[in-house]
Design a protein around this motif. Structure first.
Motif, PDB file in Angstrom:
ATOM      1  N   GLU A 183       6.811  61.612  24.441  1.00 37.59           N
ATOM      2  CA  GLU A 183       5.378  61.884  24.435  1.00 37.59           C
ATOM      3  C   GLU A 183       4.601  60.683  23.914  1.00 37.59           C
ATOM      4  O   GLU A 183       3.558  60.824  23.280  1.00 37.59           O
ATOM      5  CB  GLU A 183       5.088  63.132  23.600  1.00 37.59           C
ATOM      6  N   CYS A 184       5.133  59.492  24.196  1.00 42.25           N
ATOM      7  CA  CYS A 184       4.499  58.243  23.761  1.00 42.25           C
ATOM      8  C   CYS A 184       3.688  57.668  24.922  1.00 42.25           C
ATOM      9  O   CYS A 184       4.259  57.118  25.860  1.00 42.25           O
ATOM     10  CB  CYS A 184       5.564  57.240  23.299  1.00 42.25           C
ATOM     11  N   PRO A 185       2.353  57.782  24.890  1.00 43.61           N
ATOM     12  CA  PRO A 185       1.541  57.374  26.035  1.00 43.61           C
ATOM     13  C   PRO A 185       1.176  55.894  26.076  1.00 43.61           C
ATOM     14  O   PRO A 185       0.660  55.410  27.079  1.00 43.61           O
ATOM     15  CB  PRO A 185       0.283  58.223  25.875  1.00 43.61           C
ATOM     16  N   VAL A 186       1.433  55.154  24.980  1.00 45.68           N
ATOM     17  CA  VAL A 186       1.008  53.751  24.912  1.00 45.68           C
ATOM     18  C   VAL A 186       2.227  52.852  24.744  1.00 45.68           C
ATOM     19  O   VAL A 186       2.999  53.007  23.799  1.00 45.68           O
ATOM     20  CB  VAL A 186       0.016  53.528  23.747  1.00 45.68           C
ATOM     21  N   PHE A 187       2.385  51.912  25.664  1.00 42.67           N
ATOM     22  CA  PHE A 187       3.526  50.985  25.671  1.00 42.67           C
ATOM     23  C   PHE A 187       2.962  49.573  25.721  1.00 42.67           C
ATOM     24  O   PHE A 187       2.311  49.188  26.701  1.00 42.67           O
ATOM     25  CB  PHE A 187       4.392  51.267  26.900  1.00 42.67           C
ATOM     26  N   VAL A 188       3.161  48.807  24.644  1.00 40.23           N
ATOM     27  CA  VAL A 188       2.592  47.460  24.535  1.00 40.23           C
ATOM     28  C   VAL A 188       3.705  46.432  24.412  1.00 40.23           C
ATOM     29  O   VAL A 188       4.673  46.629  23.672  1.00 40.23           O
ATOM     30  CB  VAL A 188       1.655  47.348  23.311  1.00 40.23           C
ATOM     31  N   MET A 189       3.555  45.328  25.123  1.00 47.17           N
ATOM     32  CA  MET A 189       4.482  44.207  25.012  1.00 47.17           C
ATOM     33  C   MET A 189       3.690  42.976  24.603  1.00 47.17           C
ATOM     34  O   MET A 189       2.845  42.491  25.362  1.00 47.17           O
ATOM     35  CB  MET A 189       5.203  43.967  26.344  1.00 47.17           C
TER      36      MET A 189
END
Length: 353
Positions: A183-189
């Protein structure tokens, strides 16, 4: 190669610190057009939570930098973002602020995953999250390789809203069903070019499989090689592209190149030390043996010096990084550990041997 940042007039009151070894003033940062050439947008214009605004201002942010102006409003719409900007222009806050804005602190789930390529950058990014989110009640966890897995497992049994770390360790935790990213909607690299290099790319692919399909992907870096385009085409949905890279080097940074024989390098460094006004310096070497040898020689020349490389215990590296950041020592010799996104405000000279 050596780089020297020109000090701004606002740092004239820091002479007392420069004469000793106390930590630098909180506001010590050369201001260049890369940071000051804004469109006039204010943080208040972004409809951010009051608690988040309090953290932003308490951290010393007055106005958004150009990358923050461009990226934050778009990221707040939950659109995918592909952003290029120079190191030192505020990229970290450009993705941390919208990530924090989207966190529901009443929900006991990981809601933002911030990936970086090195342990030191993970620690720094996590601290930015904690500083900016201090009034929100947001729970931030940092995890990297080289630390005890048991401690991470125990921490993840408690509430974590924002998870910051290096890809391998986070994949390990997700694969063990310890880190629930469903349920993790934000993925940043951050430093995306490094994270999509052959060293990390397979791990990134596996990590994405643990996140929901309806997710926001944000990539930040100074350079975007072809492998980034491949990732964008495969995993991003009509990303908003930002490119503030008219040139690679920050304005206000002067670069010098000295072509010398190997046996002349220490003498060359000694000359630089005597000629440049150095607040703090970082000197990069390409092997652990060279790091320790050069640190010894710099110390023998009479300059205070720490060193750090990958073969040292993580706890020792953390202590060196912490003490150097706090101004305990003026010079740091290291391998490539600190080449990615590290922000130490007092460093005004960087050398590579």
């Amino acid at each position: 190669m050596a780089q020297q940042a020109r000090p701004s007039s606002s740092t004239s009151n820091s002479d007392a610190w420069k004469a000793g070894l106390r930590p630098p003033p909180k506001d010590y940062r050369p201001q260049t057009e890369d940071v000051t050439a804004t469109k006039g947008v204010e943080f208040e214009d972004m409809n951010l939570r009051r608690e988040l605004l309090m953290g932003i201002y308490e951290a010393g942010f007055e106005k958004p930098s150009p990358i923050q102006e461009e990226a934050i409003p778009i990221a707040l719409t939950k659109r995918d973002v592909l952003a290029r900007a120079k190191n030192g222009t505020g990229k970290t806050a450009a993705f941390v602020i919208p990530s924090l804005q989207q966190v529901n602190v009443n929900k006991n789930k990981i809601q933002a995953l911030l990936l970086v390529p090195t342990r030191e950058l993970a620690l720094q990014t996590a601290q930015v999250c904690k500083n900016l989110g201090k009034h929100m009640g947001v729970q931030v966890m940092v995890t990297t390789g080289g630390t005890t897995l048991k401690d991470d497992i125990m921490r993840l049994s408690e509430t974590v809203h924002v998870l910051v770390g290096t890809p391998g360790r986070i994949l390990d935790l997700a694969g063990k069903n310890v880190a629930d990213l469903s349920e993790c909607p934000v993925f940043v690299m951050d430093e995306a070019d490094k994270l999509l290099s052959p060293e990390f790319a397979p791990v990134m692919e596996q990590l994405l499989s643990y996140l929901p399909k309806d997710r926001q992907v944000m990539l930040f870096s100074a350079t975007f090689p072809m492998i980034v385009k491949d990732f964008k085409d495969k995993h991003m949905k009509s990303p908003y592209e930002i490119n503030l890279m008219d040139e690679l080097t920050l304005r206000g940074v002067t670069q010098y190149y000295a072509y010398v024989e190997e046996r002349q390098k220490v003498h060359c460094l000694n000359t630089l030390f005597s000629k440049l006004q150095i607040n703090q310096s970082i000197i990069f070497c390409n092997s652990t043996n060279r790091v320790e040898l050069l640190a010894k020689k710099v110390t023998e020349l009479g300059y205070s010096c720490f060193y750090s490389h990958a073969k040292m215990l993580q706890s020792h590296r953390n202590r060196v990084f912490h003490d150097f950041r706090n101004g305990v020592c003026r010079n740091l010799v290291c391998s490539d550990l600190l080449t990615r996104g590290i922000d130490i405000q007092a460093v005004n000279v960087i050398a590579s041997t």
